[in-house]
Design a protein around this motif. Structure first.
Motif: not given
Lengths: 261, 227
Positions: A33-38, B154, A41, A30-31
């Motif tokens: 994939l989602y970090q890459r997306k964020l 994050f 953006q 999750f970290v």
């Protein structure tokens, strides 16, 4: 491992270990994939902001050039021609023999110089924010609208003085927007009526300017994207305001500006 | 003609579980080789990781030798977990760069060492007993630090590709290792007395987790070579 209790315990233990490993793996994936997306953006947002800032800067520079051009044109067209006429009359005086003719030429020169003085004052008022310092924002806008009324337009005006909710800088920028819009009405709209409403409340300031002029086709016309509009949009952005422009051929033009205060 | 006799430790048969546990030395050796190659150009957190790997190699080497000569190596456990905890806590205090963690790390280490010492001194007479409290506390703290690193990633969004970040691999490895072993650490003393088969199996799982951990350390050192 043969005892039933042992088997059950082993199953529970290995099941628990499996669940914890799966959960940890899920967190890692999750970290990733989602970090890459964020990040993607955020980069895109940053790029858009840079482009927007560049456009504002270009607009400001173009606006300054536009203002300089307008001042030069005003000085040349209004002042230059008048002073040339005065020079002509004054030179003519030395060749006149009749006192009446001399008086006539002097009177006409004086009248032209009086008009020049008025024009210079007008240009100076347009350039300087002193008008807001001297008369307040509401007073300065009323002076602007009174000039339109003197020129034969019907003016319907309600102003809720925003001096308490806007800083001096914001008042100046808003005044320039109003000046620009009214200038556009005078130059292009052929309008006989202007409606002006300025209200503030509920942390919002609303400005509505509309005319009954000839309007324009927003989709095909260059007017909605021309230099004057560009300046208005830039100034609206500087205020952090939202601009709504609506117009149609024969239906007049409507400007609405909303900004948080 | 005298044919020299090989040491029984070398000639005896080993079960597959024992072999799996024995060969956990290999990924530690690989990681240590990588650490030696990268040490000079590594930044401070990576240098601390290198020291952790060197220390692990030393402990593994001593532990193997003692095991071959059938001498108890359990006394190494509290030394290993205390130094590992200290190095990981220090490394994460540098990576996370949080004032509260920098201020707290000394206290954390002091309290952890005290707990391990008290537990060790309190277990006189139990020759096969391993302190699971210290390891369980270490698991919880390291899992928290690894998750804190992911949270920081994050928040900052500075890194485009996490796969090229050394501490992503370190944190992922530690999270998987300590999550997977947490229940083992909790129940290991109980299982030791409960069932020999189950005991062998859980230590195989532990060994496999160990393989994974040191492989992630090696990857972290490899991807960090440009930094």
């Amino acid at each position: 491992m043969g005892r039933p209790g042992e088997i059950e315990f082993a199953q529970l233990l290995f099941g628990g270990i499996g669940i914890m490993v799966m959960m940890a793996l899920a967190v890692v994936i999750f970290v990733l994939l989602y970090q890459r997306k964020l990040h993607f953006q955020q980069t895109r947002l940053h790029q858009m902001e840079m482009v927007h800032q560049k456009r504002i800067l270009e607009s400001i520079v173009a606006s300054q050039e536009n203002e300089r051009e307008r001042i030069a044109r005003d000085l040349h067209d209004e002042i230059g021609a008048s002073l040339s006429a005065v020079r002509l009359f004054v030179s003519q005086i030395q060749y006149e023999k009749s006192p009446e003719e001399m008086k006539g030429l002097a009177a006409r020169s004086g009248q032209i110089i009086g008009d020049v003085v008025k024009d210079v004052r007008q240009i100076a008022h347009n350039l300087s924010p002193v008008i807001i310092e001297n008369f307040g924002f509401a007073g300065a806008v009323k002076i602007l609208l009174n000039r339109m009324e003197d020129a034969g337009m019907d003016i319907h005006c309600t102003i809720d003085d925003p001096a308490d909710v806007l800083s001096s800088y914001q008042q100046l920028v808003l005044y320039r927007i109003i000046q620009e819009v009214i200038g556009n009405v005078v130059k292009h709209a052929d309008a006989s009526e202007i409606t002006f409403d300025l209200h503030h409340g509920d942390s919002q300031l609303r400005l509505l300017m509309s005319d009954n002029g000839k309007g324009f086709d927003m989709l095909s016309s260059s007017k909605s994207a021309g230099m004057g509009m560009s300046t208005i949009r830039t100034r609206t952005d500087l205020l952090g305001a939202k601009l709504e422009l609506s117009s149609a051929p024969g239906k007049g033009t409507r400007f609405k500006i909303e900004m948080p205060v | 003609m005298h044919i020299p006799k090989l040491h029984p430790a070398i000639t005896m048969h080993y079960s597959k579980e024992q072999l799996i546990v024995l060969f956990t030395y290999l990924p530690v050796l690989v990681a240590a080789g990588m650490a030696l190659a990268r040490y000079r150009k590594a930044d401070r957190p990576m240098k601390l990781l290198c020291w952790l790997i060197f220390f692990a190699l030393l402990i593994e080497s001593i532990s193997r030798v003692l095991w071959f000569f059938k001498i108890s190596n359990l006394f190494l456990w509290p030394i290993y977990i205390t130094v590992e905890f200290a190095l990981l806590a220090w490394t994460y205090s540098l990576v996370l760069d949080q004032k509260w963690l920098v201020a707290l790390r000394g206290w954390m280490l002091g309290v952890f060492t005290a707990i391990v010492l008290v537990r060790e001194l309190g277990q006189t007479g139990q020759s096969v007993w391993i302190d699971n409290a210290g390891r369980s506390i270490e698991s919880v703290v390291i899992i928290f630090l690894a998750l804190a690193y992911f949270y920081k990633v994050f928040q900052e969004l500075k890194v485009q590709n996490l796969l090229l970040e050394p501490f992503f691999w370190v944190s992922a490895g530690l999270l998987l290792f300590f999550s997977g072993n947490f229940l083992i650490f909790i129940f290991m003393n109980f299982i030791l007395l409960y069932s020999k088969n189950l005991n062998d199996q859980i230590w195989v799982i532990h060994a496999l987790m160990n393989y994974m951990l040191y492989i992630t350390y090696a990857i972290a050192l490899w991807v960090g070579r440009e930094k």
